[in-house]
Design a protein around this motif. Structure first.
Motif, short mmCIF file in Angstrom:
data_model
loop_
_atom_site.label_atom_id
_atom_site.label_comp_id
_atom_site.label_asym_id
_atom_site.label_seq_id
_atom_site.Cartn_x
_atom_site.Cartn_y
_atom_site.Cartn_z
N VAL A 55 50.22 -1.38 18.90
CA VAL A 55 50.17 0.31 20.16
C VAL A 55 51.59 0.57 21.08
CG1 VAL A 55 48.10 0.64 19.22
CG2 VAL A 55 48.75 -0.53 21.85
N HIS A 56 52.66 1.19 20.93
CA HIS A 56 53.17 2.23 21.78
C HIS A 56 52.73 2.75 22.64
CE1 HIS A 56 55.79 0.60 18.99
NE2 HIS A 56 55.36 0.79 17.38
N ILE A 57 52.69 3.08 23.82
CA ILE A 57 52.80 3.95 25.05
C ILE A 57 52.87 5.16 24.35
CG2 ILE A 57 53.39 5.02 27.28
CD1 ILE A 57 52.39 2.17 27.66
N SER A 58 53.21 5.78 23.49
CA SER A 58 53.42 7.53 22.94
C SER A 58 51.90 6.77 22.55
CB SER A 58 54.56 7.29 22.27
OG SER A 58 53.94 6.43 20.86
N ASP A 59 51.14 6.33 21.99
CA ASP A 59 49.97 6.46 21.12
C ASP A 59 48.96 6.88 22.04
OD1 ASP A 59 50.92 3.36 19.02
OD2 ASP A 59 51.36 5.29 18.69
N THR A 60 48.80 7.38 23.69
CA THR A 60 48.01 6.99 24.15
C THR A 60 47.57 8.40 23.71
OG1 THR A 60 49.20 6.48 26.50
CG2 THR A 60 47.85 7.69 26.11
N ALA A 61 46.39 8.53 23.53
CA ALA A 61 45.65 10.40 23.09
C ALA A 61 44.12 10.48 23.02
CB ALA A 61 46.75 10.89 21.83
N GLU A 62 43.76 11.10 22.82
CA GLU A 62 42.04 11.42 22.12
C GLU A 62 42.33 11.53 20.80
OE1 GLU A 62 39.85 13.47 24.63
OE2 GLU A 62 37.99 11.93 23.73
N LEU B 115 39.73 1.69 16.65
CA LEU B 115 39.24 2.45 17.17
C LEU B 115 37.99 2.68 15.64
CD1 LEU B 115 41.50 5.31 18.53
CD2 LEU B 115 40.25 3.46 19.06
N ARG B 116 36.82 2.28 16.16
CA ARG B 116 35.45 2.65 15.36
C ARG B 116 35.03 4.14 14.76
NH1 ARG B 116 31.83 -2.57 17.85
NH2 ARG B 116 32.11 -1.14 19.53
N CYS B 117 34.52 4.39 13.71
CA CYS B 117 33.83 5.83 13.32
C CYS B 117 32.59 4.99 12.27
CB CYS B 117 35.43 6.16 12.47
SG CYS B 117 35.14 7.47 12.04
N ASN B 118 32.08 5.72 12.71
CA ASN B 118 30.83 5.38 11.13
C ASN B 118 30.47 6.65 11.35
OD1 ASN B 118 29.99 2.29 13.43
ND2 ASN B 118 30.35 2.11 10.78
N TYR B 119 29.85 6.73 10.30
CA TYR B 119 29.17 8.34 9.21
C TYR B 119 27.58 8.31 9.03
CZ TYR B 119 30.96 7.08 4.60
OH TYR B 119 30.27 6.64 3.72
N SER B 120 27.12 8.81 9.10
CA SER B 120 25.75 9.10 7.86
C SER B 120 25.90 9.95 7.31
CB SER B 120 24.46 8.88 8.80
OG SER B 120 24.18 9.99 10.10
N LEU C 205 31.85 4.42 18.14
CA LEU C 205 30.82 3.83 18.84
C LEU C 205 31.85 3.27 20.81
CD1 LEU C 205 30.32 1.14 15.92
CD2 LEU C 205 29.20 2.14 16.92
N ASP C 206 33.15 3.61 20.67
CA ASP C 206 33.97 3.89 21.71
C ASP C 206 34.15 5.06 22.40
OD1 ASP C 206 35.02 1.03 19.83
OD2 ASP C 206 33.92 0.23 21.56
N SER C 207 34.34 5.20 24.08
CA SER C 207 34.13 6.53 23.76
C SER C 207 35.88 6.34 24.55
CB SER C 207 33.82 7.37 25.44
OG SER C 207 33.03 6.23 26.48
N GLN C 208 36.20 4.69 25.34
CA GLN C 208 37.61 4.60 25.71
C GLN C 208 38.22 3.42 25.28
OE1 GLN C 208 36.85 4.76 30.11
NE2 GLN C 208 37.37 6.27 30.70
N VAL C 209 39.38 3.24 25.01
CA VAL C 209 39.78 2.00 24.92
C VAL C 209 41.43 1.79 25.57
CG1 VAL C 209 40.69 0.50 22.69
CG2 VAL C 209 38.39 1.79 22.08
N PRO C 210 41.44 1.13 26.61
CA PRO C 210 42.20 0.73 27.09
C PRO C 210 43.04 -1.12 26.41
CG PRO C 210 40.74 -0.22 28.11
CD PRO C 210 39.89 -0.25 27.03
N VAL C 211 44.42 -0.71 26.01
CA VAL C 211 44.82 -1.59 25.27
C VAL C 211 46.54 -2.10 26.23
CG1 VAL C 211 44.35 -1.96 23.10
CG2 VAL C 211 45.53 -0.26 23.60
N PHE D 146 32.63 16.31 13.54
CA PHE D 146 33.20 16.20 14.53
C PHE D 146 32.84 13.96 15.72
CE2 PHE D 146 37.54 17.04 14.34
CZ PHE D 146 37.40 17.75 13.32
N GLY D 147 33.25 13.35 15.63
CA GLY D 147 32.93 12.51 16.55
C GLY D 147 32.83 12.89 17.65
N GLN D 148 32.62 12.20 19.30
CA GLN D 148 32.51 12.21 19.96
C GLN D 148 34.13 12.31 20.75
OE1 GLN D 148 30.27 14.04 20.65
NE2 GLN D 148 28.57 13.21 21.81
N GLY D 149 34.78 11.35 19.57
CA GLY D 149 36.22 11.43 20.50
C GLY D 149 36.09 9.88 21.22
N THR D 150 37.80 8.86 21.10
CA THR D 150 37.80 7.85 21.74
C THR D 150 38.93 7.75 22.59
OG1 THR D 150 36.39 6.04 19.92
CG2 THR D 150 38.63 5.09 21.29
N GLU D 151 39.26 7.78 23.07
CA GLU D 151 40.38 7.99 24.56
C GLU D 151 41.24 6.78 24.39
OE1 GLU D 151 39.58 9.91 28.06
OE2 GLU D 151 41.77 8.55 29.09
#
Lengths: 113, 114
Positions: free
Chosen positions: B81-88, B21-26, B7-13, B104-109
């Protein structure tokens, strides 16, 4: 332990040129092998998978092809590249009994100019 | 046909904040569920998986995900979270007996800031 290699790491090719990307797996036998393409902002798309030498299944019609000449070697090819072929290509393998658990290579960044 | 929606393409924290980070499937049939992480210019690494049993699964670096069948969700969480968790981060599903085909989903950055 198992490792998976891909080369080249990066590639810049002109439109209309051929393509050959190689993937090899070490430390396992009879793996399932997969090729994925990752386009920016579009997730990963399964292109091909193989359950054995010479056995290739295509998931998406396109101008790419795949071959598996040896048990642990998987090759992605094209005779004539298109601009839309640009992307990040990932190879993956899985064991026969646990096909859902896939392990990915480092990827090849392809830019078609 | 199966599909996966992140649901979220980018998540800044900010560092040390919690994240989800949200994920739904069908899918009309039972599935296996996965989270993969991709660091810049690298391949994907399996972060955690749900196959059966306990609906809460954990990774070695503090992430956890909970399978919710009624809501067809598999959200990924970390309390700090830590800085090192920055990823997709990619959510993926695979049907039982489907030869390992992952959708796969579209990914969340995830971007963790100091």
């Amino acid at each position: 332990s198992q490792t998976i290699h891909q080369w080249p790491a990066t590639l810049v090719q002109p439109v209309g040129s051929p393509l050959s990307l190689e993937c090899t797996v070490e430390g396992t036998s009879n793996p399932n092998l997969y090729w994925y393409r990752q386009a920016a902002g579009r997730g990963l798309q399964l292109l091909f998978y193989s359950v054995g030498i010479g056995q290739i299944s295509s998931e998406v019609p396109q101008n790419l092809s795949a071959s598996r000449p040896q048990d642990r070697q998987f090759i992605l090819s094209s005779k004539k590249l298109l601009l839309s072929d640009s992307g990040f290509y990932l190879c993956a393998w899985s064991g026969r009994g646990r096909t859902y658990e896939q392990y990915f290579g480092p990827g090849t960044r392809l830019t078609v100019t | 046909a199966q599909s996966v929606t992140q649901l979220d393409s980018q998540v800044p924290v900010f560092e040390e904040a919690p994240v989800e980070l949200r994920c739904n499937y069908s899918s009309s049939v039972s599935v296996y569920l996965f989270w993969y992480v991709q660091y810049p210019n690298q391949g994907l690494q399996l972060l955690l998986k749900y196959l059966s049993g306990s609906t809460l699964v954990e990774s070695i670096n503090g992430f956890e995900a909970e399978f919710n069948k009624s809501q067809t969700s598999f959200h990924l969480r970390k309390p700090s979270v830590h800085i090192s968790d920055t990823a997709e981060y990619f959510c993926a599903v695979s049907r039982y007996n489907q030869g390992g085909k992952l959708i796969f989903g579209q990914g969340t950055e995830l971007s963790v800031k100091p």
